[in-house]
Design an enzyme around this catalytic site. Structure first.
Site, PDB file in Angstrom:
ATOM      1  CB  THR A 280      -0.934   0.017   1.225  1.00  9.68           C
ATOM      2  OG1 THR A 280      -1.838  -1.086   1.139  1.00  9.68           O
ATOM      3  CG2 THR A 280      -1.746   1.303   1.282  1.00  9.68           C
ATOM      4  CG  PHE A 282       0.401   4.570   3.778  1.00 12.00           C
ATOM      5  CD1 PHE A 282      -0.788   4.577   4.501  1.00 12.00           C
ATOM      6  CD2 PHE A 282       1.023   3.355   3.549  1.00 12.00           C
ATOM      7  CE1 PHE A 282      -1.336   3.396   4.987  1.00 12.00           C
ATOM      8  CE2 PHE A 282       0.488   2.165   4.041  1.00 12.00           C
ATOM      9  CZ  PHE A 282      -0.693   2.190   4.755  1.00 12.00           C
TER      10      PHE A 282
END
Length: 375
Positions: A280, A282
């Protein structure tokens, strides 16, 4: 019988003449650009270009050639505009970002991150900022944006993209709603586990809580265990906290291993995400429009006229200025049918001439352009 070599020789002569005439046209376009700069006229005159192309199409002898003439002169005029944009003085680019050496961070720095204790966002925040800053969490993406906007936090940390499920659409919408800027990014490898109460077993579980992204990233595991009903929750760590608070042996959560230790839960199944390299991205957001001197990526968004070729014309600015586009995402425009706002990431720095030229061209030709950050 047609002599192939004679035809090719004639084509070569025509092509050389086209090159000569193209360069002559660009010299004339440069003169026009100088006039526009002196008088403050805009480079892009859509109505004049459309009228010009219509008159040139009328000179062609058949429909096929008329279509070809239209395509040819759309490209020629596009190249002419790009050359003119490059002549615009740098002070007129209108890029409201200040260059800095590094993000100002010290023990008084306040950082807000999304989720509850044990979340992946908390882990990303700690890896990016360390443990010395003053940090607190927020329950929603919007609350993170709000805390940065009102000055309660200097920086916010939010997930924006996953390798297996793509962009998080809510974040893109919030980047438009709020005037906060992207000032950094951090990529975190994500390994989801199935968490239950200490006495639970996999066969006991009938309901699992997690953020929608966590559920999507583990959909193959859930398909192979149809007895488990997924329930969307505010965050992965929030789901784990709910399982702990409810004390129901039939409930489980999809979250990270670190969450198990925080809430005293048991790992019922390890690595349940279907993508082994599940990661992921960020973003670090701030209120100020600043970028680090060594920044290598630019994020922007723009809205386009709802007409044929408009997206191609925007993307051509990246090609012309030799910029590598790394991502494009679209979001529907509220209140408009099948019209979209586009989000683009590309490699570069706001002080680079090619980046400035591309941004100026897009600004002139798009309905709206917003620079989201350089990081």
């Amino acid at each position: 019988m047609i002599d192939l070599q004679d035809s090719r020789d004639e084509i070569d002569k025509v092509d050389k003449e086209i090159v000569r005439l193209f360069e002559h046209r660009m010299r004339l376009a440069k003169d026009v650009a100088e006039y526009k700069i002196q008088t403050g006229k805009k480079v892009y005159d859509k109505e004049r270009e459309e009228a010009k192309i219509a008159s040139l199409k009328a000179l062609a002898g058949n429909d096929f050639n008329r279509h070809g003439i239209e395509e040819l002169f759309i490209q020629i005029m596009s190249m002419s505009r790009k050359m003119q944009y490059s002549l615009i003085n740098e002070k007129d680019m209108g890029i409201p970002f200040e260059e800095i050496d590094a993000l100002p961070v010290d023990s008084a720095t306040k950082v807000v991150w999304f989720g509850v204790e044990g979340s992946y966002t908390e882990q990303a925040f700690k890896e990016y900022f360390g443990e010395e800053v003053r940090a607190f969490n927020a329950a929603t993406f919007k609350e993170v944006m709000e805390k940065v906007k009102d000055g309660s936090a200097d920086y916010g940390v939010l997930p924006i993209e996953n390798t297996s499920t793509g962009g998080i659409t809510d974040i893109y919408d919030l980047l438009i709603e709020y005037d906060n800027s992207i000032m950094g990014e951090h990529i975190l490898k994500v390994n989801h586990v199935l968490l239950g109460l200490p006495k639970a077993e996999l066969k006991d579980i009938t309901k699992v809580y997690s953020h929608p992204q966590g559920i999507l990233q583990c959909n193959k595991f859930l398909e192979s265990n149809p007895q488990i009903k997924p329930v969307e929750y505010e965050s992965t760590s929030g789901g784990a906290k709910k399982v702990y608070m409810d004390g129901d042996i039939t409930q489980a959560a999809i979250a990270g291993k670190q969450t198990a230790e925080i809430y005293g839960l048991k790992i019922l199944k390890d690595n349940i995400n279907h993508e082994c390299n599940n990661s992921t991205r960020f973003i670090i957001i701030g209120k100020n429009k600043k970028y680090k001197r060594a920044a290598k990526k630019v994020s922007i968004c723009f809205e386009l006229p709802h007409e044929s070729g408009s997206l191609y014309n925007m993307l051509s600015h990246f090609i012309y200025n030799n910029l590598n586009m790394t991502k494009i995402e679209s979001r529907p425009l509220e209140g408009k049918t099948f019209e979209y706002r586009f989000f683009v990431d590309f490699e570069g720095n706001l002080k680079d001439a090619g980046v400035r030229n591309a941004l100026y061209g897009i600004k002139e030709e798009a309905i709206m352009l917003k620079i989201l950050g350089n990081y």
